[in-house]
Motif scaffolding. Sequence first.
Motif, mmCIF file in Angstrom:
data_model
loop_
_atom_site.group_PDB
_atom_site.id
_atom_site.type_symbol
_atom_site.label_atom_id
_atom_site.label_comp_id
_atom_site.label_asym_id
_atom_site.label_seq_id
_atom_site.Cartn_x
_atom_site.Cartn_y
_atom_site.Cartn_z
ATOM 1 N N ASP A 1 11.853 -2.331 -13.150
ATOM 2 C CA ASP A 1 12.327 -1.298 -11.802
ATOM 3 C C ASP A 1 11.538 -1.972 -10.460
ATOM 4 O OD1 ASP A 1 13.285 0.619 -13.254
ATOM 5 O OD2 ASP A 1 11.578 1.531 -13.981
ATOM 6 N N LEU A 2 10.708 -3.131 -10.522
ATOM 7 C CA LEU A 2 10.200 -3.799 -9.669
ATOM 8 C C LEU A 2 11.466 -4.200 -8.840
ATOM 9 C CD1 LEU A 2 7.154 -5.528 -10.948
ATOM 10 C CD2 LEU A 2 7.168 -3.269 -9.347
ATOM 11 N N ARG A 3 11.340 -3.987 -7.118
ATOM 12 C CA ARG A 3 12.165 -4.682 -6.210
ATOM 13 C C ARG A 3 11.417 -5.773 -5.129
ATOM 14 N NH1 ARG A 3 14.642 0.974 -5.288
ATOM 15 N NH2 ARG A 3 13.031 0.896 -3.631
ATOM 16 N N PRO A 4 11.910 -6.804 -4.746
ATOM 17 C CA PRO A 4 11.328 -7.323 -3.616
ATOM 18 C C PRO A 4 10.638 -6.636 -2.650
ATOM 19 C CG PRO A 4 13.431 -8.458 -4.203
ATOM 20 C CD PRO A 4 13.284 -7.336 -5.100
ATOM 21 N N GLY A 5 9.496 -6.604 -2.343
ATOM 22 C CA GLY A 5 8.906 -6.061 -1.256
ATOM 23 C C GLY A 5 7.850 -4.724 -1.782
ATOM 24 N N ASP A 6 8.099 -4.576 -3.027
ATOM 25 C CA ASP A 6 7.213 -3.472 -3.706
ATOM 26 C C ASP A 6 5.914 -4.107 -3.692
ATOM 27 O OD1 ASP A 6 9.107 -1.689 -4.245
ATOM 28 O OD2 ASP A 6 9.260 -2.205 -6.415
ATOM 29 N N ARG A 7 4.878 -3.122 -3.561
ATOM 30 C CA ARG A 7 3.335 -3.410 -3.403
ATOM 31 C C ARG A 7 2.824 -3.291 -5.026
ATOM 32 N NH1 ARG A 7 0.377 0.585 -0.083
ATOM 33 N NH2 ARG A 7 -0.862 1.043 -1.979
ATOM 34 N N VAL A 8 1.964 -4.227 -5.311
ATOM 35 C CA VAL A 8 1.335 -4.080 -6.407
ATOM 36 C C VAL A 8 -0.126 -4.207 -6.217
ATOM 37 C CG1 VAL A 8 1.163 -5.148 -8.800
ATOM 38 C CG2 VAL A 8 3.265 -5.155 -7.694
ATOM 39 N N ASP A 9 -0.877 -3.134 -6.343
ATOM 40 C CA ASP A 9 -2.343 -3.161 -6.248
ATOM 41 C C ASP A 9 -3.164 -3.496 -7.405
ATOM 42 O OD1 ASP A 9 -1.867 -2.606 -3.710
ATOM 43 O OD2 ASP A 9 -2.128 -0.429 -4.127
ATOM 44 N N VAL A 10 -3.895 -4.458 -7.443
ATOM 45 C CA VAL A 10 -4.838 -4.843 -8.533
ATOM 46 C C VAL A 10 -6.243 -4.460 -8.515
ATOM 47 C CG1 VAL A 10 -5.292 -6.415 -10.291
ATOM 48 C CG2 VAL A 10 -3.186 -6.298 -9.531
ATOM 49 N N ASP A 11 -6.785 -3.454 -8.802
ATOM 50 C CA ASP A 11 -8.299 -3.178 -8.545
ATOM 51 C C ASP A 11 -9.229 -4.072 -9.789
ATOM 52 O OD1 ASP A 11 -10.852 -2.087 -8.694
ATOM 53 O OD2 ASP A 11 -10.424 -0.232 -8.770
#
Length: 183
Positions: free
Chosen positions: A119-129
């Motif tokens: 479901d990811l699209r170009p421009g989506d933000r992915v945060d990794v803590d």
Amino acid sequence: MRGVLKAAGAAIIFAGLITAAQGAYVPAKAWVGQILLEQAWEEGKATGTDVPPWEWADFAPEARITVPRLGVGTVVLNQASGSAMAWGPGHVAGTAPIGAPGLSAIAGHRDTHLAFTGDLRPGDRVDVDTGGVTHRFEVRKALVVDSRRWRFESRFSGPSTLVLSTCWPLDAKTPGPLRFIVY
């Protein structure tokens, strides 16, 4: 005769209960496992140490990945071995630490913890803590590769890059050599 029918009925009910319990075992184990992983992640963040989710685990939570647009998130383990990935996605050995210069890879199963990659699209933000520092990444591209010929880049210079990897096709029921790679 009535006693035989009662015994047969009780045996059928007992067999049904056993079958239902066996069917509920794996989902219940996964649910409890996720609670224990979340607790270990929070404890590890608070203490700054690796905290295994249970006594005999040979892995520990390393990070927490979230995708705000999709409202999904999951704990990332400090290894991507088969036994660890049964519980969650793992940081692939030989790739850069998450957030450090170079390429960091997280691998997981397509039908559980990394099912959202489709479901990811170009421009989506992915945060990794990573336990106090949140690294923000933006989806740039996705591709399908053949794992028999393709390997993660082992570069440790350049900007911090995150790669998510899972099996392809996403809806397949059998294993295969293809991987879905999201940069």
